[in-house]
Design a protein around this motif. Structure first.
Motif, PDB file in Angstrom:
ATOM      1  N   HIS A  23      37.760  37.705   1.274  1.00 50.15           N
ATOM      2  CA  HIS A  23      37.775  37.035   2.575  1.00 50.15           C
ATOM      3  C   HIS A  23      36.412  36.405   2.862  1.00 50.15           C
ATOM      4  N   HIS A  52      29.782  36.941   7.304  1.00 48.22           N
ATOM      5  CA  HIS A  52      30.203  37.091   8.704  1.00 48.22           C
ATOM      6  C   HIS A  52      30.819  38.473   9.009  1.00 48.22           C
ATOM      7  N   ASP A  53      31.454  39.095   8.010  1.00 46.29           N
ATOM      8  CA  ASP A  53      32.045  40.417   8.244  1.00 46.29           C
ATOM      9  C   ASP A  53      31.243  41.537   7.572  1.00 46.29           C
ATOM     10  N   HIS A  87      30.997  35.173  16.178  1.00 53.78           N
ATOM     11  CA  HIS A  87      32.419  35.063  15.800  1.00 53.78           C
ATOM     12  C   HIS A  87      33.244  36.200  16.394  1.00 53.78           C
ATOM     13  N   ASP A 109      37.948  31.591  10.961  1.00 56.46           N
ATOM     14  CA  ASP A 109      37.994  32.955  10.413  1.00 56.46           C
ATOM     15  C   ASP A 109      39.433  33.483  10.335  1.00 56.46           C
TER      16      ASP A 109
HETATM   17 FE   LIG Z   1      36.492  37.473   9.099  1.00 54.14          FE
END
Ligand SMILES: [Fe+2]
Length: 189
Positions: A23, A52-53, A87, A109
């Motif tokens: 991802h 981002h994660d 985000h 996303d």
């Molecule tokens: Fe994500």
């Protein structure tokens, strides 16, 4: 600023799940694509996508909060840290997406998650033969990839200069251009 290689190493250090790593790569290539067509910094946007994660697996209760401490310790610039935090706006933090980079990340996303799920259900298991029409059908089916929140995507699109169709089309295109890296080549050569 740390290199692309450093960023990937950091992601893998904090993320064991193969799906979550994938991802990260998918969001990375989508962010790179949007940077390219907007004449923006491709490396910077890509890094934001990739990381981002970063804190999601280890700190699910502090998602988008803990990431600041980790990235600061690794000398990431404020622009990247802020973008990543934003985000989770309205869900896990109160950093509002303001810049173009932040608004795009916020919007693509969950959309990338839906596209990934749609591809894996195709006979080809590929993004290469995915059409906008077919994605839209899946998108409208609220039971499909129910974990991907459509309201976030729609809220995000409202703040962009693209229509919903354009965002979906460009996101598909981004994943097609880098299908191998996104893990979405499936069985098409
Ligand atoms: Fe994500």
């Amino acid at each position: 600023m740390p290199t692309r290689q450093d960023a990937e190493k950091l992601l893998y250090e904090y993320t064991e799940s193969e799906a979550l790593r994938q991802h990260g790569h998918q969001v990375e290539v989508v962010m790179e694509y949007f940077a390219k067509i907007n004449d923006e910094d491709v490396d910077r946007w890509g890094t934001v996508g990739l990381l981002h994660d970063l804190d999601y697996e280890k700190y699910p209760d502090q998602h988008c909060i803990k990431v600041r401490e980790i990235l600061e310790a690794h000398d990431y610039p404020e622009e990247i840290i802020r973008a990543i935090q934003s985000h989770g706006y309205g869900m896990c933090c109160d950093v509002k997406p303001e810049s173009k980079m932040e608004k795009i990340l916020y919007t693509i996303d969950e959309l990338t998650g839906i596209i990934n799920a749609a591809c894996l259900l195709r006979p080809s298991r590929s993004v290469l033969d995915l059409k906008l029409k077919s994605l839209k059908k899946k998108y409208k089916d609220k039971k499909f990839a129910a974990g991907c929140d459509r309201s976030i995507i729609e809220n995000g699109i409202e703040h962009l200069d693209y229509s919903a169709d354009e965002v979906m089309e460009l996101t598909i295109k981004a994943l097609q251009d880098q299908a191998e890296k996104a893990g979405l080549k499936g069985n098409i050569d």
